[in-house]
Design a protein around this motif. Structure first.
Motif, PDB file in Angstrom:
ATOM      1  N   THR A  56       0.825  -1.208   0.000  1.00  0.00           N
ATOM      2  CA  THR A  56       0.000   0.000   0.000  1.00  0.00           C
ATOM      3  C   THR A  56       0.859   1.259   0.000  1.00  0.00           C
TER       4      THR A  56
ATOM      5  N   SER B 259     -11.947  15.283   1.021  1.00  0.00           N
ATOM      6  CA  SER B 259     -10.756  15.535   0.202  1.00  0.00           C
ATOM      7  C   SER B 259     -10.388  17.013   0.244  1.00  0.00           C
TER       8      SER B 259
ATOM      9  N   GLU C 145      -3.688  14.985  -6.408  1.00  0.00           N
ATOM     10  CA  GLU C 145      -3.981  13.594  -6.779  1.00  0.00           C
ATOM     11  C   GLU C 145      -3.613  12.636  -5.650  1.00  0.00           C
ATOM     12  N   THR C 146      -2.454  12.856  -5.032  1.00  0.00           N
ATOM     13  CA  THR C 146      -2.008  11.998  -3.930  1.00  0.00           C
ATOM     14  C   THR C 146      -2.954  12.087  -2.742  1.00  0.00           C
TER      15      THR C 146
ATOM     16  N   CYS D 255      -6.172  12.946  -2.772  1.00  0.00           N
ATOM     17  CA  CYS D 255      -7.454  12.307  -3.102  1.00  0.00           C
ATOM     18  C   CYS D 255      -7.345  10.785  -3.038  1.00  0.00           C
ATOM     19  N   LYS D 256      -6.223  10.240  -3.506  1.00  0.00           N
ATOM     20  CA  LYS D 256      -6.007   8.794  -3.419  1.00  0.00           C
ATOM     21  C   LYS D 256      -5.960   8.344  -1.964  1.00  0.00           C
TER      22      LYS D 256
ATOM     23  N   ARG E 230      -9.535   8.406  -0.443  1.00  0.00           N
ATOM     24  CA  ARG E 230     -10.316   7.279  -0.964  1.00  0.00           C
ATOM     25  C   ARG E 230      -9.882   5.971  -0.296  1.00  0.00           C
ATOM     26  N   ALA E 231      -8.564   5.795  -0.135  1.00  0.00           N
ATOM     27  CA  ALA E 231      -8.048   4.573   0.491  1.00  0.00           C
ATOM     28  C   ALA E 231      -8.461   4.488   1.958  1.00  0.00           C
TER      29      ALA E 231
END
Length: 277
Positions: free
Chosen positions: A41, A152, A171-172, A174-175, A178-179
């Motif tokens: 991960t 976010s 982007e990082t 938001c990822k 979400r995770a």
């Protein structure tokens, strides 16, 4: 003394895990990152794992992540830390930063040739039992994918406020959110169906869960939402048999007082250092 580097996290942990667990809370960064790499991960391509030995005894330990070096708390001896700094100077001259316990980090930056651009002091807190805090209107709930956009945005504001170095991309972030939602690790304090504060379990060691991403938007501050959210999350963790830990910025006395009121006790001081390009 002898320095040994490892390319595989499994090899490193086989030799080092017991040593790191002797100061499990202080070493939560290294243990947590290694667990994330082992569980696929977190990226492993640019990672490197380093020990300094005196005979068979591990005297110092560090890992290199894509962002920075992370130092372990092993002994109080400066010489093995100097050896690690020399190794990074020779092999990773483009290093962006270092984070670690105060004395280890100070020793490292005194030996590393790149100029320091940013220094942030951090307090590490631990908790085994919560205290009562003044309750406030609302409920503690696990975040759902329906909260993704709002949380976010909060996370971006959080990272902008704390001045993380090097900064995380949108982007990082938001990822990450979400995770955290997908894994059931992100929680909210909800008032009238709307989140007003958030907190997350951002890292796990063998026996400790680390809380982070504690954020309340400006218009909702001063009402006890964050204190109640963190207290409930801490009790959620304790009920599962783990202890709790978290980092705070030493320059924010208000947040430090909140955690102390819940029952958190300071156990270590850290430095998070960014180097100039």
């Amino acid at each position: 003394m002898e320095l040994k580097s490892y390319k595989k996290v499994v090899q490193y942990l086989l030799v080092t895990k017991k040593v790191l667990l002797q100061h499990e809370l202080a070493n939560n960064l290294i243990i947590g990152v290694c667990n994330q790499i082992a569980n696929q991960t977190a990226p492993s391509e640019e990672s490197q794992f380093i020990n300094v030995f005196q005979g068979r005894q591990v005297m110092a330990s560090a890992i290199k992540t894509p962002a920075k070096a992370v130092l372990a708390l092993v002994t109080c001896d400066k010489e093995p830390i100097k050896l690690i700094a020399k190794h990074f100077t020779q092999h990773y001259s483009g290093l962006k930063g270092v984070v670690g316990p105060l004395h280890e980090a100070e020793t490292f930056i005194s030996c590393f040739p790149k100029p320091v651009q940013q220094v942030k002091g951090l307090y590490l807190y631990g908790l085994n039992e919560t205290r009562r805090v003044l309750s406030t209107e609302g409920q503690f709930k696990q975040a759902t994918i329906g909260h993704f956009e709002q949380l976010s945005q909060w996370a971006m504001q959080f990272y902008d406020q704390v001045g993380l170095f090097p900064p995380k991309s949108e982007e990082t972030i938001c990822k990450l959110i979400r995770a955290l939602i997908t894994s059931g690790s992100l929680f909210c304090w909800v008032k009238e169906t709307k989140p007003v504060s958030m907190a997350a379990i951002i890292r796990q060691t063998d026996h400790i869960s680390i809380i982070g991403l504690v954020y309340t938007p400006l218009e909702a501050r001063g009402r006890g939402y964050a204190a109640n959210c963190v207290k409930q999350l801490s009790e959620h963790i304790l009920a599962k048999g783990n202890a709790c830990g978290l980092f705070t910025d030493k320059d924010y006395p208000a947040s430090n007082r909140i955690y102390q009121s819940i029952g958190y006790l300071q156990v270590e001081e850290f430095l998070d250092v960014g180097f100039s390009e």
